[in-house]
Design an enzyme around this catalytic site. Structure first.
Site, mmCIF file in Angstrom:
data_model
loop_
_atom_site.group_PDB
_atom_site.id
_atom_site.type_symbol
_atom_site.label_atom_id
_atom_site.label_comp_id
_atom_site.label_asym_id
_atom_site.label_seq_id
_atom_site.Cartn_x
_atom_site.Cartn_y
_atom_site.Cartn_z
ATOM 1 N N ASP A 29 2.077 7.374 9.264
ATOM 2 C CA ASP A 29 1.918 7.148 7.823
ATOM 3 C C ASP A 29 2.763 8.120 7.004
ATOM 4 O O ASP A 29 3.038 9.241 7.437
ATOM 5 C CB ASP A 29 0.432 7.292 7.455
ATOM 6 C CG ASP A 29 0.116 6.664 6.101
ATOM 7 O OD1 ASP A 29 0.926 5.867 5.596
ATOM 8 O OD2 ASP A 29 -0.959 6.970 5.552
ATOM 9 N N ASN A 77 -1.129 -4.872 5.971
ATOM 10 C CA ASN A 77 0.201 -4.563 5.428
ATOM 11 C C ASN A 77 0.947 -5.795 4.904
ATOM 12 O O ASN A 77 1.951 -5.669 4.196
ATOM 13 C CB ASN A 77 1.070 -3.828 6.457
ATOM 14 C CG ASN A 77 0.649 -2.386 6.706
ATOM 15 O OD1 ASN A 77 0.824 -1.851 7.810
ATOM 16 N ND2 ASN A 77 0.089 -1.727 5.691
HETATM 17 C C1 IPE Z 1 -1.819 2.398 8.239
HETATM 18 O O1 IPE Z 1 -1.133 2.924 7.148
HETATM 19 C C2 IPE Z 1 -1.006 1.328 8.896
HETATM 20 C C3 IPE Z 1 0.188 1.762 9.611
HETATM 21 C C4 IPE Z 1 0.597 2.999 9.747
HETATM 22 C C5 IPE Z 1 0.956 0.721 10.217
HETATM 23 P P1 IPE Z 1 -1.384 2.361 5.663
HETATM 24 O O2 IPE Z 1 -0.482 3.141 4.781
HETATM 25 O O3 IPE Z 1 -1.234 0.896 5.660
HETATM 26 O O4 IPE Z 1 -2.909 2.717 5.437
HETATM 27 P P2 IPE Z 1 -3.731 2.903 4.088
HETATM 28 O O5 IPE Z 1 -3.421 1.717 3.222
HETATM 29 O O6 IPE Z 1 -3.271 4.177 3.459
HETATM 30 O O7 IPE Z 1 -5.146 2.971 4.515
HETATM 31 C C1 IPE Z 2 3.586 3.908 7.115
HETATM 32 O O1 IPE Z 2 4.136 4.468 5.973
HETATM 33 C C2 IPE Z 2 4.388 2.725 7.617
HETATM 34 C C3 IPE Z 2 3.715 1.420 7.531
HETATM 35 C C4 IPE Z 2 2.514 1.212 7.098
HETATM 36 C C5 IPE Z 2 4.480 0.276 7.957
HETATM 37 P P1 IPE Z 2 3.756 3.915 4.539
HETATM 38 O O2 IPE Z 2 4.713 2.839 4.182
HETATM 39 O O3 IPE Z 2 2.330 3.545 4.493
HETATM 40 O O4 IPE Z 2 4.042 5.194 3.642
HETATM 41 P P2 IPE Z 2 3.164 5.692 2.408
HETATM 42 O O5 IPE Z 2 1.762 5.835 2.905
HETATM 43 O O6 IPE Z 2 3.284 4.649 1.351
HETATM 44 O O7 IPE Z 2 3.780 6.993 2.039
HETATM 45 MG MG MG Z 3 0.649 4.552 4.038
#
Ligand code: IPE
Ligand code: IPE
Ligand code: MG
Length: 249
Positions: A29, A77
């Site tokens: 993340d 997502n």
């Molecule tokens: C969790 O991260 C999913 C992945 C890393 C693929 P998110 O960024 O989607 O999670 P939330 O929305 O902060 O809970």
């Molecule tokens: C995790 O990084 C990757 C996926 C969920 C695919 P994020 O895209 O959630 O990054 P933040 O949380 O917005 O910084």
């Molecule tokens: Mg995220």
């Protein structure tokens, strides 16, 4: 005199080889925030995140950890802007095509878990090919959770079990945890010993709900594209200080 950077090619000496997690799971993340901090579009963070994952996979292999599971895309997502979702799908496909040869050379066994049938057809084809090509490899077990949701997985298990019961092949009285395990996407894989989440968020975001029952959780504020061997070293050091009791005293 030049100072050599610490590359930690082998297991750092302060870690106990006998007490390493067998299976590490990671919620990758913070890609978006990493990019935002640099005034770049979010997708640049995803792009860089691929390098972190490659490095972690190689590091696990170098240090003697036998399984790595990475959360790449959750069932939630899909709710992101279309262009980001499309970028990610294309990225997965491109990376998989590009890295397959190297994974073969490094004896990696790759597996995808999640509801794969609703991914783009061309990505499904690459996924199938990579799993087929690497299935007899004997090295690290690398699992990528794509279109994965822990609740969705449990629903999938319920449906599969209900079908067996309906077909008269399974007696409801005999359903136990072992039966449930058999229908999980992760069938045959040990449960994660250590869950790492980057970017400081204190939640599991629908990742491996069943499998995580006794995982040790480690959260770091480091953003995923910055997660390197040093950061992993810290996570393992923390893990080795834990006392895993599994409900006992
Ligand atoms: C969790 O991260 C999913 C992945 C890393 C693929 P998110 O960024 O989607 O999670 P939330 O929305 O902060 O809970
Ligand atoms: C995790 O990084 C990757 C996926 C969920 C695919 P994020 O895209 O959630 O990054 P933040 O949380 O917005 O910084
Ligand atoms: Mg995220």
């Amino acid at each position: 005199m030049t100072i050599k950077p610490v590359i930690l090619e082998t297991l750092p000496p302060d870690l106990d080889k006998q007490r390493l997690p067998q299976h590490v799971a990671v919620i990758m993340d913070g890609n978006g925030r990493w990019a935002k901090q640099r005034g770049m579009p979010r997708i640049m963070g995803h792009q860089r995140g691929v390098d972190s994952l490659k490095n972690l996979l190689r590091c696990c292999d170098d240090w003697g950890i036998s399984a790595l599971t990475a959360y790449a895309f959750s069932t939630e997502n899909w709710g992101r802007p279309l262009e980001e979702v499309e970028f990610l799908m294309t990225l997965f496909e491109r990376v998989l095509r590009r890295e397959l040869k190297e994974m073969m050379a490094e004896n990696v066994r790759i597996r995808f878990v999640g509801n794969l049938t609703s991914l783009p057809r061309s990505l499904q084809d690459e996924i199938a090919r990579s799993m087929e090509d690497t299935k007899n490899n004997t090295g690290i077990r690398f699992t990528v959770a794509t279109n994965y949701g822990g609740r969705q997985e449990i629903v999938h298990v319920c449906q599969a079990i209900a079908r067996e019961v309906q077909g008269g092949k399974l007696d409801p009285e005999t359903i136990d945890e072992g039966v449930v395990e058999k229908y999980l996407y992760t069938e045959g894989l040990s449960h994660p010993d250590l869950l790492i989440r980057t970017s400081g968020e204190l939640r599991i975001s629908n990742f491996l709900l069943w499998q995580m029952a006794y995982a040790e959780i480690y959260v770091t504020s480091t953003l995923w594209p910055d997660f390197d061997r040093q950061a992993f070293h810290l996570a393992l050091r923390d893990y080795q200080q834990r006392q895993r009791r599994f409900g006992k005293v």
